[in-house]
Design an enzyme around this catalytic site. Sequence first.
Site, PDB file in Angstrom:
ATOM      1  N   LYS A  53       0.842  -1.205   0.000  1.00 30.60           N
ATOM      2  CA  LYS A  53       0.000   0.000   0.000  1.00 30.60           C
ATOM      3  C   LYS A  53       0.873   1.248   0.000  1.00 30.60           C
ATOM      4  O   LYS A  53       0.601   2.212  -0.728  1.00 30.60           O
ATOM      5  CB  LYS A  53      -0.953  -0.026   1.207  1.00 30.60           C
ATOM      6  CG  LYS A  53      -2.068  -1.060   1.032  1.00 30.60           C
ATOM      7  CD  LYS A  53      -2.879  -1.337   2.285  1.00 30.60           C
ATOM      8  CE  LYS A  53      -3.852  -2.485   2.019  1.00 30.60           C
ATOM      9  NZ  LYS A  53      -4.624  -2.937   3.161  1.00 30.60           N
ATOM     10  N   GLN A  97      -5.165  -1.468   9.370  1.00 30.70           N
ATOM     11  CA  GLN A  97      -5.058  -2.833   8.843  1.00 30.70           C
ATOM     12  C   GLN A  97      -5.683  -3.830   9.811  1.00 30.70           C
ATOM     13  O   GLN A  97      -5.421  -3.783  11.018  1.00 30.70           O
ATOM     14  CB  GLN A  97      -3.570  -3.152   8.608  1.00 30.70           C
ATOM     15  CG  GLN A  97      -3.301  -4.434   7.857  1.00 30.70           C
ATOM     16  CD  GLN A  97      -3.695  -4.367   6.379  1.00 30.70           C
ATOM     17  OE1 GLN A  97      -3.754  -3.297   5.779  1.00 30.70           O
ATOM     18  NE2 GLN A  97      -3.974  -5.507   5.805  1.00 30.70           N
ATOM     19  N   ASP A 120     -11.375   2.525   3.301  1.00 37.40           N
ATOM     20  CA  ASP A 120     -11.708   1.096   3.216  1.00 37.40           C
ATOM     21  C   ASP A 120     -13.208   0.905   2.972  1.00 37.40           C
ATOM     22  O   ASP A 120     -13.635  -0.195   2.595  1.00 37.40           O
ATOM     23  CB  ASP A 120     -11.386   0.404   4.547  1.00 37.40           C
ATOM     24  CG  ASP A 120     -10.047  -0.324   4.527  1.00 37.40           C
ATOM     25  OD1 ASP A 120      -9.656  -0.807   3.447  1.00 37.40           O
ATOM     26  OD2 ASP A 120      -9.431  -0.418   5.599  1.00 37.40           O
TER      27      ASP A 120
END
Length: 313
Positions: A53, A97, A120
């Site tokens: 990422k 995460q 997200d």
Amino acid sequence: MAEIIDGKAIARQLDEKTKAEVDAMVAAGLPRPGLAVVLVGNDPASEVYVRRKMKGCEKVGINSFEHRLPAETSQDALLTLIARLNADPEVHGILCQVPLPAHIDTRTILAAITPEKDVDGFHPVNVGRLSTGTGGIVPCTPLGVMMLLDSVIDDFVGLDAVVIGKSNIVGKPVALMLLDRECTVTVTHIYTENLPEIARKADIIVAAAGAPELVKGDWVKPGAVLIDVGITRIMGENGKEKLVGDIAFDEVQHAKAVTPVPGGVGPMTIACLLHNTVQAAKALAENGEGNGLDPYHDAPDRSLIYGTSEGSA
Ligand code: GUN
């Protein structure tokens, strides 16, 4: 012969578009988009994802801010960091995460991220916006699935779509997006009876069950479009490990198109995260901090969510 949908190439095109958008924002005097990535603990798979990422950000010109915290970090300390990132004008996207260590309540953490920075698309407000068709930020893998479908399907109206798997991260949001495109959607799960029969009626199958080679050739109608979200490491006949999807790839040559594993959905996820970060930065620049989309009335331009009608953008 089924067309193989090249996720790597489509992700590359999306990255080019994202980079051009970043360059245009900076040239217009807007802030350079910034993504904060929070990693708690040292789960090896998460380490790999986070590294990818950060690299993706660099490639398209997004500022990245990595926050690595020890596994024993308290929930309060993590909430304090998230509050700081929510208020930071240089941060337009926040990604925490998962999985998080067991002593931290994942839902509390995800709900603490301001919805306007929730790149997200996991925050209940964004989930609600998706389910009511009122815009918001959509989760990355489902968005990638839609972009891959857009690359081979012109008109979704009235198509029969079967989504195998009902996870919050993939199955449910994909089903909502297909419904929004006027498909007739069936979502199946482990208690579904007659799955082969249901699958055989589908014009579109999105397989996201995490069950290696679940979808056999004779489950697939000739001309169907197949998107394989599954990825499992198995032992091959030659004694070497290999990655396989949820679809028996070698048996579906009568399909119209199919994604490979690897190289299908996988590359799209990070490209969509970068895309979401830029859209979040644009929306924040337009609407101001904490004054984002009206969840009920301000559905943004659809092209911001799904890309343009040229499909693979
Ligand atoms: N862990 C595995 N995939 C993801 C993802 O897409 N987002 C977050 N936050 N954590 C993950």
